[in-house]
Every structure is written in C-alpha cells, then in structure tokens.
Write a protein that holds these residues in place. Sequence first.
Motif, short mmCIF file in Angstrom:
data_model
loop_
_atom_site.label_atom_id
_atom_site.label_comp_id
_atom_site.label_asym_id
_atom_site.label_seq_id
_atom_site.Cartn_x
_atom_site.Cartn_y
_atom_site.Cartn_z
N ASP A 108 0.73 -1.13 0.02
CA ASP A 108 0.02 -0.10 -0.08
C ASP A 108 0.90 1.18 -0.02
O ASP A 108 1.32 1.65 1.28
N TRP A 109 1.23 1.68 -1.09
CA TRP A 109 2.21 2.92 -1.46
C TRP A 109 1.45 4.35 -1.11
O TRP A 109 0.23 4.41 -1.53
N VAL A 110 2.36 4.99 -0.57
CA VAL A 110 1.94 6.37 -0.87
C VAL A 110 1.78 6.71 -2.53
O VAL A 110 2.38 6.35 -3.05
N PRO A 111 0.75 7.57 -2.68
CA PRO A 111 0.48 7.56 -4.16
C PRO A 111 1.63 8.23 -5.01
O PRO A 111 1.89 7.57 -6.02
N ALA A 112 2.39 9.12 -4.62
CA ALA A 112 3.52 9.71 -5.22
C ALA A 112 4.52 8.50 -5.92
O ALA A 112 4.94 8.69 -6.68
N ASP A 113 4.75 7.89 -4.85
CA ASP A 113 5.85 6.73 -5.07
C ASP A 113 5.53 5.65 -6.14
O ASP A 113 6.59 5.18 -6.93
N THR A 114 4.34 5.48 -6.45
CA THR A 114 3.95 4.50 -7.32
C THR A 114 4.35 4.64 -8.73
O THR A 114 4.48 3.83 -9.56
N ALA A 115 4.44 5.95 -9.04
CA ALA A 115 5.09 6.19 -10.51
C ALA A 115 6.61 5.69 -10.86
O ALA A 115 6.64 5.35 -11.92
N TRP A 116 7.27 5.22 -9.66
CA TRP A 116 8.35 4.50 -10.02
C TRP A 116 8.47 3.13 -9.92
O TRP A 116 9.60 2.53 -10.03
N LEU A 117 7.21 2.32 -9.86
CA LEU A 117 7.29 0.79 -9.54
C LEU A 117 7.91 0.33 -10.61
O LEU A 117 8.64 -0.68 -10.52
N PRO A 118 7.71 0.69 -12.09
CA PRO A 118 8.17 -0.24 -13.02
C PRO A 118 9.87 0.22 -13.11
O PRO A 118 10.67 -1.01 -13.32
N GLU A 119 10.54 1.19 -12.74
CA GLU A 119 11.86 1.34 -12.80
C GLU A 119 12.42 0.41 -11.34
O GLU A 119 13.45 -0.01 -11.43
N LEU A 120 11.67 0.52 -10.40
CA LEU A 120 12.18 -0.09 -9.16
C LEU A 120 12.20 -1.63 -9.32
O LEU A 120 12.97 -2.42 -9.16
N ALA A 121 11.05 -2.13 -10.28
CA ALA A 121 11.12 -3.54 -10.39
C ALA A 121 12.25 -3.80 -11.39
O ALA A 121 12.95 -4.92 -11.26
N ALA A 122 12.54 -3.27 -12.27
CA ALA A 122 13.56 -3.33 -13.18
C ALA A 122 14.85 -3.00 -12.49
O ALA A 122 15.94 -4.13 -12.83
N ALA A 123 15.14 -2.58 -11.50
CA ALA A 123 16.40 -2.15 -10.76
C ALA A 123 16.55 -3.37 -9.83
O ALA A 123 17.87 -3.77 -9.52
N LEU A 124 15.53 -4.20 -9.58
CA LEU A 124 15.49 -5.41 -8.60
C LEU A 124 15.75 -6.60 -9.46
O LEU A 124 16.01 -7.50 -8.78
N GLY A 125 15.68 -6.50 -10.65
CA GLY A 125 15.93 -7.63 -11.64
C GLY A 125 14.84 -8.58 -11.46
O GLY A 125 14.95 -9.79 -11.51
#
Length: 125
Positions: A108-125
Amino acid sequence: MIVVAGALIVDGALLVAQRRHPPELAGRWELPGGKVDDGETDAAALARELAEELGITVRVGERIGADVALGPDATLRAYRVDWVAGTVHPHDHRALRWVSAAELAGLDWVPADTAWLPELAAALG
C-alpha cells in the motif's frame, strides 16, 4: 520545493519505509527521504535525510524515473543510493521492510511513489 527519496537496494531487495504520519498517509509505504533545504543539493539533502531517518551513511547515485509533481510548488525525485555505513533503524517511520520485485505491487504505497514502480522492479531484476 524539491523532495528527494532514496532507493536502497541490497542483494536484490529494496528498503521501504512505512509512514507514521500524517494521518492520511500513516501505514502506507514509501521510499525514505525528505525535503531539500535552501542551498542544499539533492544529493546532500538525501544523504542528510537518510542519516536522520534511518541512521545510515549513503552515497547518492543516479536518478530513478521522472520527477513526480506533489502539487503546484513541490516536486519529488528519486535516486538510487548505496549503503556506506551504519545500521538501518526506523527513527521516523513506523517500520522498515526489505521487499523483492514480486512484492512491490502488493504494498500500500503512498500515491506519489507508485510512479517509480516499473523502474524499481527493473532495478531489482
């Protein structure tokens, strides 16, 4: 106003922080960080904020994703950070948690941080 957030990734896991306040965001998850003070660079502010909030020393790296508008006068930016020293502890947050790429969407993310989920998933591999 610029607000900065840090993505600390260690061994394929991202450190996320559960907000304690304000009431409308309490209990939601975010990348830790905070406001850039006058005369401070984004990197200096993020290093200071993570020292205050988590008790660790970090080296600030490259940007993650695009700026996120928090309002007419506020912008949120994320950076990858490397853990240099210290022991992670939730000084300003309710809890801390290490999550994998598979767990990102279930938080349950703060709304603003959800914008980065694709980049974070990619960084986590």
